[in-house]
Design an enzyme around this catalytic site. Sequence first.
Site, short mmCIF file in Angstrom:
data_model
loop_
_atom_site.label_atom_id
_atom_site.label_comp_id
_atom_site.label_asym_id
_atom_site.label_seq_id
_atom_site.Cartn_x
_atom_site.Cartn_y
_atom_site.Cartn_z
N ASP A 198 43.95 39.77 21.03
CA ASP A 198 43.65 39.69 19.60
C ASP A 198 44.99 39.62 18.87
O ASP A 198 45.69 40.62 18.74
CB ASP A 198 42.85 40.93 19.18
CG ASP A 198 42.66 41.04 17.66
OD1 ASP A 198 43.18 40.19 16.92
OD2 ASP A 198 42.02 42.02 17.22
N LYS A 224 45.14 35.39 7.35
CA LYS A 224 46.15 36.46 7.37
C LYS A 224 47.57 35.91 7.41
O LYS A 224 48.53 36.67 7.39
CB LYS A 224 45.92 37.39 8.57
CG LYS A 224 44.59 38.15 8.51
CD LYS A 224 44.44 39.07 9.70
CE LYS A 224 43.04 39.67 9.79
NZ LYS A 224 42.78 40.64 8.73
#
Length: 406
Positions: A198, A224
Amino acid sequence: MDVKELKQLFPVLNQEVNGHPLVYLDSAATSQKPIPVLEKLDEYYRGYNSNVHRGVHTLGTRATDEYEGSREKVRKFINARSTKEVIFTRGTTTSINMIAYGYARHRLKEGDEIVITPMEHHSNIIPWQQAAKATGAELKYIPLQQDGTITLEDAKKMITENTKIVAITHVSNVLGTINPIKEISDIAHRKGAVVVVDGAQSTPHMKIDVRDLGCDFFTFSGHKMCGPTGVGVLYGKEKVLEEMEPVEFGGEMIDFVEMYDSTWKELPWKFEGGTPIIAGAIGLGTAIDFLEDIGLDEISRHEKELTRYAMDQLKTIDGIQIYGPEERGGLVTFNLDEIHAHDVSTALDSEGIAIRAGHHCAQPLMRWLNVSSTARASFYLYNSEEDIDKLVVALRKTKEFFGDVF
């Protein structure tokens, strides 16, 4: 890197909130978007809005070229071997679910093991819980040390000959812990396991080289890292992607469709059924250009200095509890006295300061910390020491206010 000059490229940051200049300290949740990305999205919709891979007309050709050009930018950005290894998805959550459904469920059986850690985001826990339930595999956790790190010794103990998948965050979204992915990949591969990473909290902040990390899968989200919402990437080694089954079926991902059977296109389009996230992928490509123009090493250096400054300043506040290791990614998670994190966040918002409060989609980790919620300030390339100073002043005011109330 001139932060004041850079900040001018982010329109949303140049406003007042509750009568104060906005101090945005919630980039771990989502980053703000610079003018070049906003202009690129506008350019697509105004200038060549069209579907990709299907039409041979001018707009369709240009849209396809831009879309596939962004795939090549991603490939270079993470140092994948081929664009066949770059799949556009809705984001990290979708990418991990695709692996859990399309790869894990077709290979796991009773007696097999999936190894993760207690610091994972829910998006890297629940898909593996469901895969374990569906296949009879066992879900195991590498234990955390007191400071919220893991040791390679514990990883070696937990990853056994029965382990088929190791799924781990590169950087914790709560603790800021930076995990030793390269070493864990080596340990897992010696046991015949594949490694799923991740990368949602690492990719925006540091240079990523998937070949050096050695992982089999790597996932991240565009929103992000200065890109649009609703787009992300699933990287997989070509070999494992060839073995993986699609989880969405329909147009664009097919080769031939017969009455009772069908065949799939080659990589990467095998996993991009339907109209893909065209504008998002094109915008992500521009976000990558933007970050590389600044330099990932420069961004990482700036954030390390800022995080160290924030840690030092926050520690001067009596009654503050900071969670996680000293060496960390660009965030600080904390609680202030007995004040609920939501109250802290509300008080800071009244001063124009945006932070995150709650369990951060990491409830098992909250239970390990023995708290119900925490406050989190997270930093990015547009933040400065002045932002930290304002945070500290506002936290002192919050502490004083609630001290008077109680």
